[in-house]
Design a protein around this motif. Structure first.
Motif, mmCIF file in Angstrom:
data_model
loop_
_atom_site.group_PDB
_atom_site.id
_atom_site.type_symbol
_atom_site.label_atom_id
_atom_site.label_comp_id
_atom_site.label_asym_id
_atom_site.label_seq_id
_atom_site.Cartn_x
_atom_site.Cartn_y
_atom_site.Cartn_z
ATOM 1 N N UNK B 16 11.347 27.581 -35.923
ATOM 2 C CA UNK B 16 10.533 26.720 -36.758
ATOM 3 C C UNK B 16 10.026 25.485 -36.062
ATOM 4 N N UNK B 17 9.122 24.750 -36.735
ATOM 5 C CA UNK B 17 8.529 23.556 -36.145
ATOM 6 C C UNK B 17 7.127 23.869 -35.675
ATOM 7 N N UNK B 18 6.130 23.255 -36.300
ATOM 8 C CA UNK B 18 4.741 23.654 -36.038
ATOM 9 C C UNK B 18 4.373 23.467 -34.572
ATOM 10 N N UNK B 22 5.074 28.070 -30.233
ATOM 11 C CA UNK B 22 4.993 28.924 -29.047
ATOM 12 C C UNK B 22 6.373 29.363 -28.567
ATOM 13 N N UNK B 23 7.396 28.701 -29.067
ATOM 14 C CA UNK B 23 8.744 29.068 -28.642
ATOM 15 C C UNK B 23 9.063 30.479 -29.124
ATOM 16 N N UNK B 43 20.112 28.232 -29.823
ATOM 17 C CA UNK B 43 19.212 27.461 -28.983
ATOM 18 C C UNK B 43 18.265 26.656 -29.868
ATOM 19 N N UNK B 44 18.036 25.396 -29.514
ATOM 20 C CA UNK B 44 17.049 24.639 -30.300
ATOM 21 C C UNK B 44 15.649 25.221 -30.101
ATOM 22 N N UNK B 45 14.767 24.925 -31.040
ATOM 23 C CA UNK B 45 13.446 25.572 -31.067
ATOM 24 C C UNK B 45 12.653 25.351 -29.786
ATOM 25 N N UNK B 59 24.624 20.590 -26.977
ATOM 26 C CA UNK B 59 23.858 19.925 -28.031
ATOM 27 C C UNK B 59 22.405 20.352 -27.838
ATOM 28 N N UNK B 60 21.524 19.817 -28.674
ATOM 29 C CA UNK B 60 20.111 20.199 -28.572
ATOM 30 C C UNK B 60 19.494 19.767 -27.249
#
Lengths: 402, 402
Positions: B16-18, B22-23, B43-45, B59-60
């Motif tokens: 997520x996350x506009x 691309x991730x 994994x963070x976005x 952490x992120x």
């Protein structure tokens, strides 16, 4: 799908197929795509993780790297590496337990079925090598041979890691007498109802190639991707792509070449328009070759002044000695400089020539010289399969400077 | 998300996350994940394209490579490379037009704002180098310094390509007199309402580091990923990670070190438990170091017989001369063999020792020697920041053979 690279909302769409659910869109492709990215076919699901902006999709099984996408860091990352498959790949489930994959070794004193786990105990070597489709450059032949019209991008330089084949042979008691060829058989599924020899991927190379060959489980620091032959690939450094057997399930040391069509009547150097004959030279060792990758005027003219003309050069099986660059289509040449570490005689090298260019039209070419003072050929004779095109003139590219 | 690696239906889910559309999920991760993959944070976005099975997410902004995931192909692919960010990255839109990114060069006779497109005309060099977080190995210090408890995986060996900083300086008329430091400033957004110096990423290194430094736009054959500092990163080979400024927006040649906290009172070698003082040694050049990566008994005991003990060794700024391996925790040593091409003094080398092991418990260690006959230290003194741990004893790993 032509807006794919431009549309964030589509970046997350998978191309479908339950067995291919792991496939994913290329990273940062949206942000990296040039504004004028040309329309192109979408990546098939099994390689949906490739960088769409870096490749040209000819068909689902023939995908090449864009000339401008090779960069200057020597190695070709997996997500930019070309794809050329003679048969559809086996099911992706074969990489669920990589260490359990089995290769049968024959033509040795103690023939044995070895798992990848077994192989990992038998030795370790790491080799950087150019992987290049036999037909790379086919698109430049005047006789228009049939087959994919590859430009320069059915090639890449990758780092393989695995066990030397000679270690495996030694561990199994050495070769049986009389072997003249090393024959690898791919693990692709053969469609029912046809003579397996008509389609199977089985190639023989001269026995001497064993000295440098690996059974490789790793490519560029990761398990060999399934699309590139994982869990196990036979890597024959210096030999064109087809000889590097994917999903290798049998490695045999044989008196005769394989009876498979791909060996017997395929991949031969034949006169233009003629069918291949088993007596003609097989497509084995690659040729001394180089080409320019940048700058290009793809996105418009390049600014006059200092430019860095760069490209790649490969000696196939020999080290390189020198690389020359021409900006006038070969009328005059200047020696260029190799850039970055030398990864060995099977790898390619990057080169650069800094040069000041006034506004005008140029034709950029390069010609490589190997350690034995051989020069890259000006032209490769046309042949019916369109193989091993390595002439420098055909690989020249125009540049507009404004 | 603990079942993520096991569940095909989830592999296509974006985090997520506009801006991060691309991730994408890591490739073939499902098929490659070992059956007993331990539960771990997702994994963070912004780095959802990394290989989840290859990393440990602390952490992120702190993600390390698993020790067993380094492989033996020398280079570390982008999707396995560690992440450590001092500030959140700038918006991913900065890589929409990479050539337009601007770096201000100061402390030269003709200071100028240069775009990446400008830099690409000024020179080209390609360097393989270890990128390693200053705190890599912190988790092994007995004094338990605060900060991420990195094991060995806040490090990787990557190939950078860009323009030599010395070329840029020459093109701008050379250095102004009196410069003693090269100071790079990162392009991260500084939160409003606080003294920028308290958080900004700005580091000074001794001027001599300029000789080998690059302004790099490419990593491992691709544009530098945004998460790793693209469009442009200052690469200072041989110097620990923090000195390699991401999204570099200013490159200054200065008489004094930066006044930023990260330079003045951060990243210093201080006695355990003490605050850093500006007079203490800054964390600059890395140390001679090596460690074993395999085999491991993570997934159960290793089979008795021949095994290939392998790992990595780095000279930081010096070439390597020799590598020894011990299977008894350093009581006895055997010389191992370097494997694969030598990518130069800033890169690491892989090494291997084939050895027959009977059932039992072993403690695997390695110690490297550089070209000046220095040996890797047995132990690195504790320091309050937990920096530059390179002692061989702390990096030893147990192995069970059955």
């Amino acid at each position: 799908m032509k807006t794919r690279a431009m549309d964030p909302s589509r970046r997350g769409l998978l191309a479908g197929g339950a067995a291919l659910a792991a496939a994913a869109v290329g990273r940062e492709a949206l942000a990296q795509a040039p504004a004028a990215a040309p329309a192109k076919p979408a990546l098939p699901a099994y390689v949906a993780w490739k960088s769409p902006e870096a490749v040209i999709v000819h068909t689902a099984t023939t995908i090449e790297t864009r000339r401008s996408a090779f960069g200057t860091s020597i190695i070709t990352p997996a997500d930019r590496l070309y794809i050329r498959n003679n048969l559809p790949a086996p099911d992706v489930s074969i990489v669920a337990n990589r260490d359990a994959w089995v290769v049968n070794v024959e033509g040795v004193r103690q023939p044995r079925a070895l798992t990848v786990a077994d192989l990992k105990t038998m030795g370790l070597e790491t080799v950087a090598a150019v992987l290049q489709c036999s037909g790379n450059g086919r698109g430049y032949f005047a006789s228009k041979p049939s087959g994919t019209k590859w430009q320069v991008g059915a090639a890449g330089c990758v780092i393989w890691s695995g066990v030397p084949v000679r270690n495996v042979v030694a561990a199994l008691g050495g070769l049986e007498g009389g072997a003249r060829f090393m024959t690898g058989t791919g693990g692709e599924t053969i469609p029912a109802g046809i003579d397996p020899r008509s389609v199977m991927v089985e190639r023989s190379v001269p026995l001497k190639a064993m000295e440098d060959a690996l059974l490789a489980w790793e490519m560029n620091g990761e398990p060999v991707p399934h699309a590139h032959g994982g869990p196990l690939r036979l890597v024959v450094p210096g030999y064109s792509g087809v000889n590097n057997i994917k999903y290798v399930k049998r490695l045999a040391f044989t008196r005769e070449e394989s009876e498979a069509a791909i060996q017997k009547t395929g991949y031969r150097i034949s006169p233009p328009g003629q069918k291949h004959q088993p007596t003609e030279p097989s497509v084995w060792e690659m040729e001394l070759k180089s080409w320019i990758n940048g700058p290009t005027s793809e996105a418009g003219p390049v600014k006059a002044g200092l430019v860095q003309v760069h490209g790649v050069a490969m000696g196939a099986t020999r080290a390189l000695r020198r690389i020359d660059v021409s900006v006038d289509g070969g009328q005059t040449w200047q020696e260029a400089r190799f850039v970055g570490p030398d990864l060995g005689r099977f790898a390619w090298r990057q080169f650069v020539l800094p040069i000041r260019l006034a506004p005008g039209e140029y034709l950029l070419a390069s010609r490589a010289q190997d350690a034995q003072f051989n020069w890259q050929a000006e032209a490769t004779p046309d042949n019916s399969g369109g193989y091993l095109n390595s002439g420098w003139r055909a690989h020249a590219i125009p540049l507009t400077v404004a």
